[in-house]
Structure formats: structure tokens, C-alpha cells
Design an enzyme around this catalytic site. Structure first.
Site, PDB file in Angstrom:
ATOM      1  N   ASP A 127       0.820  -1.221   0.000  1.00 34.39           N
ATOM      2  CA  ASP A 127       0.000   0.000   0.000  1.00 34.39           C
ATOM      3  C   ASP A 127       0.857   1.277   0.000  1.00 34.39           C
ATOM      4  O   ASP A 127       0.351   2.361   0.230  1.00 34.39           O
ATOM      5  CB  ASP A 127      -0.942   0.005   1.217  1.00 34.39           C
ATOM      6  CG  ASP A 127      -0.185  -0.093   2.542  1.00 34.39           C
ATOM      7  OD1 ASP A 127       1.070  -0.075   2.532  1.00 34.39           O
ATOM      8  OD2 ASP A 127      -0.860  -0.178   3.593  1.00 34.39           O
ATOM      9  N   HIS A 162       3.425   1.908   2.077  1.00 34.69           N
ATOM     10  CA  HIS A 162       3.957   2.355   3.381  1.00 34.69           C
ATOM     11  C   HIS A 162       5.472   2.184   3.443  1.00 34.69           C
ATOM     12  O   HIS A 162       6.038   1.312   2.807  1.00 34.69           O
ATOM     13  CB  HIS A 162       3.246   1.683   4.550  1.00 34.69           C
ATOM     14  CG  HIS A 162       3.566   0.244   4.817  1.00 34.69           C
ATOM     15  ND1 HIS A 162       2.635  -0.773   4.701  1.00 34.69           N
ATOM     16  CD2 HIS A 162       4.695  -0.351   5.245  1.00 34.69           C
ATOM     17  CE1 HIS A 162       3.192  -1.920   5.034  1.00 34.69           C
ATOM     18  NE2 HIS A 162       4.451  -1.703   5.362  1.00 34.69           N
TER      19      HIS A 162
HETATM   20  N1  LIG Z   1       7.589  -2.576   8.491  1.00 37.17           N
HETATM   21  C1  LIG Z   1       7.990  -3.377   7.395  1.00 37.17           C
HETATM   22  C2  LIG Z   1       8.484  -2.476   6.273  1.00 37.17           C
HETATM   23  O1  LIG Z   1       9.661  -1.792   6.690  1.00 37.17           O
HETATM   24  C3  LIG Z   1       8.740  -3.299   5.033  1.00 37.17           C
HETATM   25  O2  LIG Z   1       9.225  -2.460   4.005  1.00 37.17           O
HETATM   26  C4  LIG Z   1       7.470  -3.976   4.585  1.00 37.17           C
HETATM   27  C5  LIG Z   1       7.617  -4.765   3.308  1.00 37.17           C
HETATM   28  O3  LIG Z   1       8.153  -6.032   3.575  1.00 37.17           O
HETATM   29  P1  LIG Z   1       8.700  -6.997   2.468  1.00 37.17           P
HETATM   30  O4  LIG Z   1      10.019  -6.467   2.063  1.00 37.17           O
HETATM   31  O5  LIG Z   1       8.824  -8.327   3.155  1.00 37.17           O
HETATM   32  O6  LIG Z   1       7.721  -7.000   1.359  1.00 37.17           O
HETATM   33  O7  LIG Z   1       7.065  -4.851   5.638  1.00 37.17           O
HETATM   34  C6  LIG Z   1       6.855  -4.294   6.925  1.00 37.17           C
HETATM   35  O8  LIG Z   1       5.637  -3.647   6.934  1.00 37.17           O
END
Ligand SMILES: N[C@@H]1[C@@H](O)[C@H](O)[C@@H](COP(=O)(O)O)O[C@@H]1O
Length: 261
Positions: free
Chosen positions: A136, A138
Site C-alpha cells: 500500500d 507504506h
Molecule cells: N515494516 C515493514 C516495512 O519496513 C517493510 O518495508 C514492509 C515490506 O516487507 P517486504 O520487504 O517483506 O515486502 O514490511 C513491513 O511492513
């Protein structure tokens, strides 16, 4: 903002690890801001290989945490402090005395958040902040509509983020905390260099909104457009919805080698 399209995740990891190594050669006690999730793992693997081969000395480096679950004991295997100890500090041979992170178990969470922002400033600020991105948009745990000026504070996770992160909790969403502490977007923007890595098709929409959409709190990562030194590194799949991908490829291919990212 610089956008670099790499063939696959490992190439992105290598490129970012080399940028971190160059920073450490210039500034051995650099404060490195690290992220959790699956995406940054190739960065940590590549950096660990450089440290073990003697290509870079990381003994004076310091590590800062981006975000944390609220209420998980610090020694819970999925607290971000534990994850970072396992995936970053131990492989790199960095002790917890060189680690800065918010206290997700504090009784007074607001005070813990403010204390963490102060600790980052007193440490001289983050030199290079690694970021992943949620589906999303973030960054850290700044969910959509987080203030672009926000400081470290408590946030409530969206249902989608809890679903995405349930894989770290035996696939059981009930175990994923609802509340988290995250560096605010304003806090993140204070780092001297922001490096966001995104890989896989599932991130393509978020990447397009981050890079080519308006600066808008609904896509928190779009705040990177406000930063004087932000680098977004994406694999082909994550780049697949970028309209300007040819331009980004051309620019990077013609960049002087000395410039780095
Ligand atoms: N708080 C963490 C983020 O810092 C990270 O960027 C996101 C995506 O994770 P992934 O890299 O496993 O897709 O996951 C979590 O929400």
C-alpha cells in the site's frame, strides 16, 4: 530522485551493499538505518560477504532500527529487534552496544517514541536509511495517510499489512500485533541518503505511485520525492508499471562510474 532498474533482487542487493561500503570507507562510524521484511535480505547478504572478505571494515558502524511492534517482548523471535539481531547484527559481527531502537515494550509508548527521535539526533542522525515498501506504499510502518511531517510515534496497522506480515507469525493473523512504533516520515526524511529497494510484481503499483504519482500522504513512500538524495532501486517486475522506465534506464546507463548512487 534517482531510479535504478536492476535485472533481479541480488543485483539490487549488491549495488546497495557497495554504496554502504563506500559510505563506511568515508565514515567508519556511519549510522546505518536498516529495515526488516524479505526485500532487504540480499543487501545484508551482500554486505556480509564484503565484510567477511575484508573489502570493508564495519567494526565502528552503528545500526538504527526503523520500526517495531508494540507489545511483543524484545526477545520474541519476530520482534524487529530480534529479527535485526539475527539477520543484520550477528552476521555483520556488530554488537548490541552499537544498536539504536525504540522500546516496543515501554509502558509509556509516547515517551519511548520521543526518546528514540532524540537518540537518533544525538547520534548525529542516520547517514543512510534503507527502506522497503508495503503493497500500500507504506515505509517503515507509516500506513497510508500518515502525516508527511510525522515523527516517531505509535500507529495502527491496516488489515492488509497484518495479512502481509502474518507469514512471519505461522500464517496466523491473530498473532500479528495491531500497533507498532515507526520512525515518522519527517524522521525518515532527516536521514542523509534514503535508499528504497522494491522487488517483485506485487510492489509495481506502489512503486509507480511512489516515483511517478503526486506527493501524497495516501502513498507515504511518495515523500521520497521531497528528499534531496533518494534512490529507488527496483527489479524488472517492480518497475513494470513505470511510464518513464526507458528514461531511468538511459540515465543510469550513462552515469559516470565515480558517482555511485
Ligand atoms: N515494516 C515493514 C516495512 O519496513 C517493510 O518495508 C514492509 C515490506 O516487507 P517486504 O520487504 O517483506 O515486502 O514490511 C513491513 O511492513
Amino acid at each position: 530522485m534517482e531510479v535504478v532498474i536492476v535485472p533481479q533482487a541480488a543485483a539490487g542487493g549488491e549495488l546497495i551493499a557497495e554504496a554502504m561500503a563506500q559510505l563506511l570507507r568515508r565514515k567508519p562510524d556511519a549510522l546505518l538505518g536498516v529495515a526488516t521484511g524479505s526485500t532487504p535480505l540480499p543487501i545484508y547478504q551482500a554486505l556480509t560477504a564484503k565484510v567477511r572478505s575484508g573489502a570493508v571494515d564495519i567494526s565502528e558502524a552503528r545500526i538504527a532500527q526503523l520500526d517495531e511492534y508494540v507489545g511483543l517482548p524484545a526477545d520474541h523471535p519476530e520482534s524487529y529487534r530480534s529479527v535485526l539481531r539475527r539477520e543484520v547484527l550477528e552476521p555483520l559481527g556488530i554488537g548490541m552496544d552499537a544498536f539504536l531502537g525504540p522500546d516496543g515494550t515501554a509502558e509509556d509508548i509516547q515517551a519511548a517514541c520521543e526518546a528514540y527521535d532524540r537518540a537518533l539526533a544525538e547520534a548525529g542522525g542516520v547517514d543512510l536509511q534503507l527502506l522497503g515498501i508495503g503493497t500500500d506504499g507504506h515505509i517503515g510502518f507509516n500506513e497510508p495517510c500518515s502525516s508527511l511531517a510525522s515523527r516517531t510515534r505509535i500507529k495502527t496497522l491496516t488489515e492488509q499489512t497484518r495479512i502481509d506480515n502474518a507469514r512471519f507469525f505461522d500464517g496466523d493473523i491473530e498473532q500479528v500485533p495491531h500497533h507498532v512504533i515507526t520512525q515518522g516520515i519527517g524522521t525518515i526524511l532527516e536521514a542523509r541518503h534514503l535508499v528504497l529497494l522494491a522487488t517483485g510484481e506485487g510492489k509495481a503499483d506502489a512503486v509507480a505511485a511512489t516515483v511517478e504519482g503526486p506527493v501524497a500522504a495516501v502513498c507515504p513512500a511518495s515523500a521520497l520525492q521531497l528528499h534531496p538524495h533518494a534512490t529507488v532501486i527496483v527489479d524488472e517486475a517492480a518497475a513494470s508499471k513505470l511510464k518513464l522506465s526507458d528514461y531511468f534506464r538511459h540515465t543510469y546507463a550513462n552515469k559516470p562510474a565515480w558517482q555511485g548512487i
